[in-house]
Design a protein around this motif. Sequence first.
Motif, short mmCIF file in Angstrom:
data_model
loop_
_atom_site.label_atom_id
_atom_site.label_comp_id
_atom_site.label_asym_id
_atom_site.label_seq_id
_atom_site.Cartn_x
_atom_site.Cartn_y
_atom_site.Cartn_z
N ASP A 275 7.67 2.41 -11.62
CA ASP A 275 8.79 1.52 -11.33
C ASP A 275 9.37 1.81 -9.95
OD1 ASP A 275 9.58 4.02 -12.31
OD2 ASP A 275 11.44 3.26 -13.17
N THR A 276 9.42 3.08 -9.59
CA THR A 276 9.91 3.47 -8.25
C THR A 276 8.97 2.95 -7.17
OG1 THR A 276 10.95 5.45 -9.15
CG2 THR A 276 10.54 5.41 -6.78
N LEU A 277 7.67 3.11 -7.39
CA LEU A 277 6.67 2.62 -6.44
C LEU A 277 6.80 1.12 -6.25
CD1 LEU A 277 4.14 3.06 -4.70
CD2 LEU A 277 2.79 2.90 -6.80
N LYS A 278 6.94 0.39 -7.34
CA LYS A 278 7.07 -1.07 -7.26
C LYS A 278 8.37 -1.47 -6.56
CE LYS A 278 7.57 -5.18 -10.19
NZ LYS A 278 6.97 -6.08 -9.19
N PHE A 279 9.47 -0.78 -6.89
CA PHE A 279 10.76 -1.09 -6.29
C PHE A 279 10.70 -0.96 -4.76
CE2 PHE A 279 14.77 0.62 -4.59
CZ PHE A 279 15.64 -0.41 -4.90
N ILE A 280 10.09 0.13 -4.31
CA ILE A 280 10.05 0.37 -2.86
C ILE A 280 9.13 -0.62 -2.16
CG2 ILE A 280 9.40 2.02 -1.07
CD1 ILE A 280 10.19 4.26 -3.02
N THR A 281 7.92 -0.79 -2.68
CA THR A 281 6.97 -1.68 -1.99
C THR A 281 7.41 -3.14 -2.05
OG1 THR A 281 5.60 -1.70 -4.01
CG2 THR A 281 4.99 -0.15 -2.28
N ASP A 282 8.00 -3.57 -3.16
CA ASP A 282 8.53 -4.95 -3.22
C ASP A 282 9.62 -5.15 -2.17
OD1 ASP A 282 6.87 -5.55 -5.31
OD2 ASP A 282 8.42 -5.62 -6.85
N GLY A 283 10.48 -4.14 -2.03
CA GLY A 283 11.56 -4.24 -1.05
C GLY A 283 11.04 -4.29 0.37
N TRP A 284 10.06 -3.46 0.68
CA TRP A 284 9.49 -3.47 2.02
C TRP A 284 8.79 -4.80 2.32
CZ3 TRP A 284 6.80 2.01 2.46
CH2 TRP A 284 7.79 2.99 2.50
N PHE A 285 8.07 -5.34 1.34
CA PHE A 285 7.35 -6.58 1.55
C PHE A 285 8.31 -7.74 1.81
CE2 PHE A 285 5.09 -10.42 0.09
CZ PHE A 285 3.91 -10.30 0.81
N LYS A 286 9.47 -7.71 1.12
CA LYS A 286 10.43 -8.81 1.24
C LYS A 286 11.32 -8.69 2.47
CE LYS A 286 10.67 -9.57 -3.76
NZ LYS A 286 11.50 -9.40 -4.98
N GLU A 287 11.74 -7.45 2.80
CA GLU A 287 12.71 -7.32 3.89
C GLU A 287 12.63 -6.03 4.67
OE1 GLU A 287 16.54 -7.71 2.11
OE2 GLU A 287 16.36 -5.90 0.88
N GLY A 288 11.54 -5.29 4.57
CA GLY A 288 11.41 -4.05 5.33
C GLY A 288 11.32 -4.31 6.82
N ASP A 289 12.02 -3.54 7.60
CA ASP A 289 12.02 -3.70 9.05
C ASP A 289 10.60 -3.49 9.59
OD1 ASP A 289 12.74 -3.95 11.68
OD2 ASP A 289 13.63 -1.96 11.84
N GLY A 290 9.99 -4.55 10.10
CA GLY A 290 8.64 -4.49 10.62
C GLY A 290 7.56 -4.56 9.56
N LEU A 291 7.94 -4.66 8.28
CA LEU A 291 6.97 -4.65 7.19
C LEU A 291 6.98 -5.93 6.37
CD1 LEU A 291 7.46 -1.00 5.86
CD2 LEU A 291 5.78 -1.83 7.52
N ARG A 292 7.87 -6.87 6.69
CA ARG A 292 7.96 -8.11 5.91
C ARG A 292 6.62 -8.83 5.89
NH1 ARG A 292 12.46 -7.91 9.12
NH2 ARG A 292 14.46 -7.66 8.06
N GLY A 293 6.14 -9.12 4.67
CA GLY A 293 4.89 -9.85 4.54
C GLY A 293 3.64 -9.01 4.79
N ASP A 294 3.79 -7.71 4.99
CA ASP A 294 2.64 -6.84 5.23
C ASP A 294 1.80 -6.75 3.96
OD1 ASP A 294 0.91 -4.60 5.61
OD2 ASP A 294 2.28 -3.76 7.10
N LYS A 295 0.52 -7.10 4.06
CA LYS A 295 -0.35 -7.14 2.88
C LYS A 295 -0.49 -5.77 2.21
CE LYS A 295 -3.11 -11.10 4.37
NZ LYS A 295 -4.47 -11.60 4.73
N ALA A 296 -0.27 -4.70 2.95
CA ALA A 296 -0.37 -3.36 2.37
C ALA A 296 0.63 -3.16 1.24
CB ALA A 296 -0.16 -2.29 3.45
N PHE A 297 1.73 -3.94 1.28
CA PHE A 297 2.80 -3.76 0.29
C PHE A 297 2.97 -4.99 -0.60
CE2 PHE A 297 3.85 -1.35 4.16
CZ PHE A 297 3.65 -0.08 3.64
N ALA A 298 1.99 -5.88 -0.57
CA ALA A 298 2.03 -7.05 -1.44
C ALA A 298 1.92 -6.62 -2.90
CB ALA A 298 0.89 -8.01 -1.09
N ALA A 299 2.42 -7.46 -3.79
CA ALA A 299 2.43 -7.14 -5.22
C ALA A 299 1.02 -6.86 -5.73
CB ALA A 299 3.05 -8.28 -6.01
N SER A 300 0.93 -5.87 -6.61
CA SER A 300 -0.32 -5.50 -7.26
C SER A 300 -0.28 -5.96 -8.72
CB SER A 300 -0.53 -3.99 -7.20
OG SER A 300 -1.34 -3.53 -8.26
#
Length: 329
Positions: A275-300
């Motif tokens: 749950d922690t892993l998902k919370f962080i990667t979802d947040g980065w994918f949606k609004e992380g500085d320089g990481l928005r839309g980065d496929k590395a953090f797309a939902a699994s």
Amino acid sequence: MYKYTTSSFTTRLGMRPIVARALYSSSASSPIKRVAVVGGGQMGAGIAQVSATFEHGVTLIDVNAEALERGQKYMAKSLARVAKKKFPAEPNVASDWVEAVLGRVRPTTSLSEGVRSADLVVEAVVENIGVKQKLFGDIAQAAPGHCLLASNTSSLPIGRIAEHLDAEAKARTLGLHFFNPVPQMKLVEVVRAEHTGAQAIESAVAFVESIGKAPAVCKDTPGFIVNRLLLPYMMEAIRLLERGAAEARDIDTAMKLGAGYPMGPFELCDYVGLDTLKFITDGWFKEGDGLRGDKAFAASPKLDELVAAGHLGVKSGRGFYDYSASKKK
């Protein structure tokens, strides 16, 4: 650039001084003497324990007495293990040592009382930006004007946590990211936001060294250093599994024996918490500085499936692996 003392600089050049500090250092080399820790969970209790071990006066703060009692029990159990190794043939000395360390930790449910004489406040509460912003506003009002304000967050920007503080308080706000379990893990990431003053960083580095830890200073960037490198690795391991390239156990074995990692990526995912892993990667994918839309953090799909089923890793008894049998033993 930030200036460091000669001792701080030489510490960064080799591991031997750090190891020596971990065994023998005290709070004498740090201007920080009184530490307040907000949050009596495992991380907060661990930070309180280590600070008290190195002779800092500590106040442990939580919203209710039950949480504080759990934190104190965690510290007592952890310290007992340390004392058994430290004084293997002297049980009475070990008991006295544990009692002395615990005696330096004062629990309270009053935030204002707990921080009013602190040199450093470390926040270790839930990873919720609104909760942290309100908490830091309350701390800034109650703590002394010289007090450092630190967050133990592993994923939220320090700049956002401090965005409602005045300029003077912002200059004293930074990240101190300890790793779990705090008593065993040597690294502390010292996170410098744009508003953090040079003196705050220097004092924080001195404090980290004074409690036997090794500081790594970085900018306020998503994931700081460790998680920014680890999470793409963990997510790529999950995608390998999803593509059918190998089974989880084989991927873990390959990384442990082929790359020298102490834990494989799936063991690490389960330990951190899915749950922690998902919370962080979802947040980065949606609004992380320089990481928005980065496929590395797309939902699994696999990660989403496990979290939705409540299989969160070690803490729930099942994640990528099943831990229920070992828990029954």
